[in-house]
Design an enzyme around this catalytic site. Structure first.
Site, PDB file in Angstrom:
ATOM      1  N   GLU A 211       0.847  -1.192   0.000  1.00 22.56           N
ATOM      2  CA  GLU A 211       0.000   0.000   0.000  1.00 22.56           C
ATOM      3  C   GLU A 211       0.881   1.241   0.000  1.00 22.56           C
ATOM      4  O   GLU A 211       1.945   1.250   0.608  1.00 22.56           O
ATOM      5  CB  GLU A 211      -0.902   0.037   1.237  1.00 22.56           C
ATOM      6  CG  GLU A 211      -1.884  -1.119   1.328  1.00 22.56           C
ATOM      7  CD  GLU A 211      -2.826  -0.971   2.514  1.00 22.56           C
ATOM      8  OE1 GLU A 211      -3.969  -0.551   2.304  1.00 22.56           O
ATOM      9  OE2 GLU A 211      -2.405  -1.242   3.648  1.00 22.56           O
ATOM     10  N   HIS A 235      -7.076 -10.562   6.289  1.00 18.77           N
ATOM     11  CA  HIS A 235      -7.292 -10.569   4.845  1.00 18.77           C
ATOM     12  C   HIS A 235      -6.424 -11.573   4.079  1.00 18.77           C
ATOM     13  O   HIS A 235      -6.912 -12.328   3.250  1.00 18.77           O
ATOM     14  CB  HIS A 235      -7.018  -9.186   4.267  1.00 18.77           C
ATOM     15  CG  HIS A 235      -7.775  -8.087   4.940  1.00 18.77           C
ATOM     16  ND1 HIS A 235      -9.062  -8.226   5.362  1.00 18.77           N
ATOM     17  CD2 HIS A 235      -7.410  -6.812   5.264  1.00 18.77           C
ATOM     18  CE1 HIS A 235      -9.481  -7.084   5.917  1.00 18.77           C
ATOM     19  NE2 HIS A 235      -8.496  -6.223   5.869  1.00 18.77           N
ATOM     20  N   LYS A 321       2.733  -0.513   4.685  1.00 19.10           N
ATOM     21  CA  LYS A 321       2.326   0.876   4.449  1.00 19.10           C
ATOM     22  C   LYS A 321       3.482   1.661   3.852  1.00 19.10           C
ATOM     23  O   LYS A 321       4.648   1.330   4.062  1.00 19.10           O
ATOM     24  CB  LYS A 321       1.929   1.534   5.778  1.00 19.10           C
ATOM     25  CG  LYS A 321       0.815   0.817   6.530  1.00 19.10           C
ATOM     26  CD  LYS A 321      -0.526   0.979   5.852  1.00 19.10           C
ATOM     27  CE  LYS A 321      -1.657   0.392   6.678  1.00 19.10           C
ATOM     28  NZ  LYS A 321      -2.844   0.118   5.862  1.00 19.10           N
TER      29      LYS A 321
HETATM   30  C1  BG6 Z   1      -8.130  -2.591   6.233  1.00 22.83           C
HETATM   31  C2  BG6 Z   1      -6.890  -2.262   6.999  1.00 22.83           C
HETATM   32  O1  BG6 Z   1      -8.776  -3.706   6.809  1.00 22.83           O
HETATM   33  O2  BG6 Z   1      -7.801  -2.876   4.891  1.00 22.83           O
HETATM   34  C3  BG6 Z   1      -6.194  -1.073   6.359  1.00 22.83           C
HETATM   35  O3  BG6 Z   1      -7.229  -1.946   8.347  1.00 22.83           O
HETATM   36  C4  BG6 Z   1      -5.951  -1.324   4.892  1.00 22.83           C
HETATM   37  O4  BG6 Z   1      -4.976  -0.807   7.028  1.00 22.83           O
HETATM   38  C5  BG6 Z   1      -7.230  -1.780   4.200  1.00 22.83           C
HETATM   39  O5  BG6 Z   1      -5.469  -0.136   4.290  1.00 22.83           O
HETATM   40  C6  BG6 Z   1      -6.985  -2.185   2.764  1.00 22.83           C
HETATM   41  O6  BG6 Z   1      -8.217  -2.425   2.141  1.00 22.83           O
HETATM   42  P1  BG6 Z   1      -8.440  -2.167   0.602  1.00 22.83           P
HETATM   43  O7  BG6 Z   1      -9.843  -2.602   0.356  1.00 22.83           O
HETATM   44  O8  BG6 Z   1      -8.209  -0.728   0.354  1.00 22.83           O
HETATM   45  O9  BG6 Z   1      -7.426  -3.028  -0.099  1.00 22.83           O
END
Ligand code: BG6
Length: 469
Positions: A211, A235, A321
């Site tokens: 990310e 996830h 991050k």
């Molecule tokens: C969230 C996390 O569950 O998922 C975040 O707490 C993260 O830190 C996010 O940025 C990412 O989700 P997506 O849908 O943007 O890939």
């Protein structure tokens, strides 16, 4: 959509997730006519009233709604909003729900959405019990579910004192992503791929979710959580289960959970030596972050599934991050041919193994790369690829965002895309060696791909990202 009107009690209503995803998602579901009638009661520690909550909701839609917000739709939505501060206690919450019921009818269904950090989950459950808001209710629990095995077991036990399992929806929004469900369609809807979906043909798998985002305003949450609890135990492992599971006997909640849980049971404990923890260099200077923080903002790990299908096939996971790119890919690397008949220098193998790649962006993409002949004299090989892009189908506007899809499923009582107590507890158990002796965090520059040691972790293979390499 659900047949009955819905009363959503939204805990953490003024928080980051609510603003980014839940309020825009609920707005979309209401204004697109998916829900036959809706009231949303915001709950949080903030001392505001319904008007104050409307202001927050308006701003959240302006900033985060992925679709245009028409004035009339907003006015209708604003009329559904109410707010109760936590300090007001169970009686006030109960009264707000009763008021909503008066306007929607007594058959209205309640959905309590707990968008709160792990340590606030139990107090919210207790409040709901004290307010007598358990019957005709469903409860959606945000991740991370607990912070380790003991807290997850305790949370499940206490939760079951109040709610029955079929009322509980443990959400993992990655499972609501269209491309995540497409993994199931792709694997089990075709005869072509399943026979090669195993150790005889697959060399390794990568699940890579870098990310570019930093902490934003979430330092308080993130300091307690870190990348492993925030992303991996939730996830990434859920996606891994979709990739690795056996075909379920039916596409229904119990058989799917059963197969996912078997994957989790087969996972070997996560050993610290198979993990790289990282922290970006400016993290400790951010607001709300401890100057000596050991929280990881990056993690990469090798994960092994010790069953017949996957023995010896490593799964490499990475997320963090402030990295160079925002991507969410799953990439399968196939084994190379046993013997090359092509002359030296023909190019075969030079660009890595053949890959099948899933892109988990909302408008998903898939590609299958392979070696083929470069036109012209002689025999030179190049990497070619077959591609699918959802954009080409003309159906992108049909895509529901992950949270929209899952909130709707919970309202309809469909558990298919939710996680189970057993699965979550097992994942915390698997995580024990890592959580008991985490390797020290290694620093990395914001905008990089993480600490240098990620290359050793994956050697002799290489990370697929960045693609242009
Ligand atoms: C969230 C996390 O569950 O998922 C975040 O707490 C993260 O830190 C996010 O940025 C990412 O989700 P997506 O849908 O943007 O890939």
């Amino acid at each position: 959509g659900p047949a009955r009107p819905q009363i959503v009690v939204l805990f953490g209503a003024t928080g980051d997730l609510s603003r980014r995803k839940l309020l825009p998602g609920l707005f979309q579901l209401c204004s697109a006519g998916f829900i036959p009638g809706c009231r949303i009661i915001g709950v949080s520690l903030d001392d505001i009233d319904a008007d104050g909550f409307c202001v927050i909701a308006r701003e959240s839609l302006r900033e985060f709604s992925s679709r245009p917000v028409a004035d009339a739709a907003w006015t209708a939505f604003a009329a559904t909003l109410d707010y109760v501060t936590l300090a007001a206690g169970p009686e006030s919450l109960r009264n707000a729900v009763l008021r909503a019921e008066q306007s929607l009818g007594a058959e209205a269904q309640r959905v309590h959405y707990l968008s709160v950090p792990p340590n606030a989950a139990l107090p919210a459950v207790r409040l709901l019990a004290e307010a007598g808001l358990v019957e005709r209710s469903r409860i959606i629990m945000e991740k991370p579910f607990g912070t380790d095995l003991a807290s997850a077991v305790l949370l499940n036990a206490r939760l079951h004192e109040v709610f029955t399992e079929d009322q509980i929806f443990r959400i993992d929004h990655f499972l609501g992503k269209e491309p995540a469900q497409n993994i199931l369609a792709f694997r089990f809807g075709n005869g072509l791929f399943e026979p090669i979906w195993n150790r005889n043909f697959i060399d390794h798998v990568q699940i890579d979710v870098p990310e570019t985002l930093g902490l934003g305003k979430r330092a308080g949450f993130y300091e307690q959580t870190g990348a492993y609890r925030d992303m991996v135990v939730t996830h990434l492992f859920q996606i891994l289960a979709f990739m690795a599971m056996e075909p379920p006997t039916a596409l229904e909640p119990a058989p799917i959970s059963e197969e996912k849980n078997k994957v989790f049971r087969s996972m070997l404990p996560i050993e610290p030596r198979n993990v790289v923890r990282g922290q970006y260099t400016s993290y400790r200077t951010e607001d709300g972050v401890d100057r000596e923080s050991d929280t990881e903002t990056f993690i990469a790990l090798k994960c092994l599934i010790d069953n017949w299908r996957w023995a010896g096939v490593p799964f490499f996971l990475r997320t963090g991050k402030r990295l160079a790119e925002g991507q969410r890919i799953i990439s399968i690397a196939f084994r190379e041919p046993p013997k090359s008949m092509f002359p030296a220098g023909s190019g075969v193998g030079a660009q890595g193994p053949d890959h099948l790649t899933f892109d988990l962006a909302d408008a998903s993409k898939m590609s299958l790369s392979f070696y083929g002949k470069r036109p012209g004299p002689g025999m030179r090989l190049d990497k070619l690829s077959l591609q699918f892009a959802m954009h080409d189908t003309g159906l992108v506007s049909e895509v529901l965002e992950a949270y929209e899809r899952l909130i709707l499923d919970a309202m309809r009582g469909d558990h298919t895309l939710f996680t189970t107590a057993e699965g979550i507890e097992r994942l915390w158990d698997v995580s024990k060696p890592l959580m008991e002796s985490p390797p020290p965090v290694r620093l990395y520059e914001p905008g990089s791909w993480g600490p240098k040691s990620i290359h050793q972790l994956i050697a002799p293979h290489a990370w697929r990202l960045p693609f242009e390499r």
